[in-house]
Design a protein around this motif. Sequence first.
Motif, short mmCIF file in Angstrom:
data_model
loop_
_atom_site.label_atom_id
_atom_site.label_comp_id
_atom_site.label_asym_id
_atom_site.label_seq_id
_atom_site.Cartn_x
_atom_site.Cartn_y
_atom_site.Cartn_z
N ASP A 52 -49.45 -21.47 -15.83
CA ASP A 52 -49.47 -21.18 -17.15
C ASP A 52 -48.42 -22.11 -17.93
O ASP A 52 -48.52 -22.65 -19.02
CB ASP A 52 -49.52 -19.98 -17.58
N ALA A 53 -47.30 -22.12 -17.28
CA ALA A 53 -45.94 -22.99 -17.85
C ALA A 53 -46.00 -24.22 -17.90
O ALA A 53 -45.58 -25.08 -18.86
CB ALA A 53 -44.57 -22.36 -17.22
N VAL A 54 -46.57 -24.87 -16.82
CA VAL A 54 -46.40 -26.35 -16.60
C VAL A 54 -47.64 -27.11 -16.41
O VAL A 54 -47.65 -28.30 -16.07
CB VAL A 54 -45.32 -26.73 -15.28
N GLY A 55 -48.77 -26.14 -16.06
CA GLY A 55 -50.23 -26.99 -15.79
C GLY A 55 -50.34 -26.68 -14.27
O GLY A 55 -49.23 -26.77 -13.55
N LEU A 56 -51.68 -26.51 -13.71
CA LEU A 56 -51.96 -26.37 -12.34
C LEU A 56 -51.40 -27.64 -11.69
O LEU A 56 -50.94 -27.18 -10.47
CB LEU A 56 -53.46 -26.05 -12.18
#
Length: 140
Positions: A52-56
């Motif tokens: 959620d914070a940096v992308g999968l």
Amino acid sequence: MADTPPTQDYPGILGEIAAIAGPAAAEAVARAKGGRPAYFPRRPMAGHWLADAVGLDKAQAICDRLVGGGSGFTVPVPVGPSGSRARVWRTISEALAEGCSVPEAAHRAGVDIRTARRHKNGYSGPRRPANSDDQGSFDF
């Protein structure tokens, strides 16, 4: 971003994340989990805090490098730059007054949990001598 510090200026695991996925990812991790322990899994899934914070894709790259073939680990995440002390103290006070836990107050203020705990316990910094001219003398 002109104000972004070089990757070696990020403390602890944030420096490793900055080297792997860039300074923006390290700052996103600090915003999401700074001052608290965070779990880094072997394979982050959609909905995990790191994804959620940096992308999968970046989350997977981070975990591939940090975890390798292991089973994941929990590590304290350092906080990023937190601003003025007065703003930090005010944010902690407001959060505690709202009934937030100490870890949540620390997260809101962008500081480590120990800082919020010291504030809650009334610590306001080192005490100065009654006579401010007296800086202490040491006879050797």
